[in-house]
Design an enzyme around this catalytic site. Sequence first.
Site, short mmCIF file in Angstrom:
data_model
loop_
_atom_site.label_atom_id
_atom_site.label_comp_id
_atom_site.label_asym_id
_atom_site.label_seq_id
_atom_site.Cartn_x
_atom_site.Cartn_y
_atom_site.Cartn_z
N SER A 295 0.86 -1.11 -0.08
CA SER A 295 0.06 0.00 0.06
C SER A 295 0.64 1.23 0.11
CB SER A 295 -0.95 0.02 1.30
OG SER A 295 -1.98 0.86 0.96
N ASP A 306 10.26 5.75 -10.23
CA ASP A 306 9.84 6.33 -11.16
C ASP A 306 10.52 7.73 -11.65
OD1 ASP A 306 7.85 4.22 -11.64
OD2 ASP A 306 6.23 5.72 -11.37
N LYS A 320 -0.74 -3.85 -3.58
CA LYS A 320 -1.80 -3.48 -2.98
C LYS A 320 -2.03 -2.01 -3.61
CE LYS A 320 -4.88 -2.25 0.73
NZ LYS A 320 -5.15 -0.73 0.60
#
Length: 549
Positions: A295, A306, A320
């Site tokens: 999460s 990224d 998740k």
Amino acid sequence: MRFTKKRYFFIFSLVLGISLASASFVATNDRLFEIAKNLDIYASVFKELNKYYVDEVDPQKAMQTSVDALLKSFDPYTVFYPEDELEDFLLMTTGKYQGIGIQLSEINQQHHITFIESDSPAEKAGLQIGDQLIAINDIRITSKIETDPAQLMKGAENAPLVIEIQRPGAQSTQKITLTRATVQIKNVSYFGIIQPGIGYIQLDEFNASAAKEMKSALVSLKQQGMKSLILDLRNNPGGLLTQAIDICNLFLPKGTKIVETRGKIEEWNKSYAGLNASFDTETPMVVLINKNSASAAEIVAGVLQDYDRAVIIGQKSYGKGLVQVTRDLPFHTKIKITTAKYYTPSGRCIQAVEYKNGSAITHADSTNRTFLTKNGRKVVEGGGITPDQVVLKSQQSSFIHALLKQYKIYLFALAYRIKNPSISSAAKFEFTQSDLVSFESWLIQSDFTFESTIQSQVKTLLAATEKDPAYATLNQSLLAAKAGEKITLHQEIQANQEELKQLISQEIILHYYLQKGVNQWANTHDPIIQAGESLLQKPNKFQSILTLK
């Protein structure tokens, strides 16, 4: 959730009224009609049960059961919180509760203290891991007690609490008086300089104070001369989305897109950017994750990956990628509903499974799309965050699993402390080969039961073949195999000795120095932390990972 009779009939009438009112839309909205029809059927079923069932129907229990079954058909994260469980909900979101700061485990029909929060009333009063709980405010604690002892520990702040404990090795019990306080479960359980210039932060949760604690730790580490950072998100189950965003913002410039949520209600879809000035956008970073990082922990790892802001090390994360929203319900109850999926800046969603009628359907790897980081590195959606540098942890053996399930490592640590009133500092503690021999002798004398995977499989085959004449020959072969395949306790210990030494060392240190001591020991013994240190000490290799396409 507690209903009086009057409240129950009010709710029943309200549901029935909604059903009848909704039925007027039959001509224009089939969906509303189906909702109304089924609510009417449900209300009628409960009415008939309540009126005619042979035993008295408990409305609270019946409703709770039906609501739980309903939500189970969606996903594991859509959850109903009755009034008497709101304290658990608040603990999850704020990390605070009124109590004394311990965790209890029932072991051999006894309640033992197995964890103590640092700086808690329990630590200040001198309680120790391993103490057996005998009574709370003169209420005797037995295996048959109806009330959870952990609930008896909680209460109003500043309220006194008298507990009776049996300390391992002591001849008699002792009573200790404590004062309940607001216990804040720390998100940052440990931070420090672990090698010259290398800072380390262990972030365990994402409750309401996570970003504040992170920034405070970063400020302290900078003052101590930190030149590079390891952020440990292993075993972090996540928490509040807002805290994940704010923590990413600490390492990314203000205005940087951090995460996007998309769901069924379009007006709820939102793109989140950093709202604050960053704390540090240059310090080289390593982020540690494993299969239990989930999460919000995955948001932080995925966002920093990224933007090529950090190198991710460890094992693939949980996967998740769902967002939950909490809605208030009548009678001081709440429901947490999955409303959206989140997407990292590259455009990927890391959700590993889809849920259909409560069943998890795993994504096939071949269907997962590829995205690009800021520097053009390939990253894949679905199934969690894949580390830039994989450091695999061996799968736990059935032998180790049996030891943990039967609390044998914990119980050995109790016996060890009785014999050894003190040990060397946490960072320097070593569990030696002779200690392992002592553990084997102790385990033989305990009531430890273990059946290897092979033994279990042979037993199953024997049961399937012993009564069928067609398999008489196979049965004889299996009996011969059973006689020759017995694995001794000594063989299991030798085969698992490295993992055993680590687990036993950590448990023993926990008993003397609590979690802080375990962290200090791990900094010089944990292979994944050491992999992070090694990479940060090689700047050229570190940069090559972040620029490799």
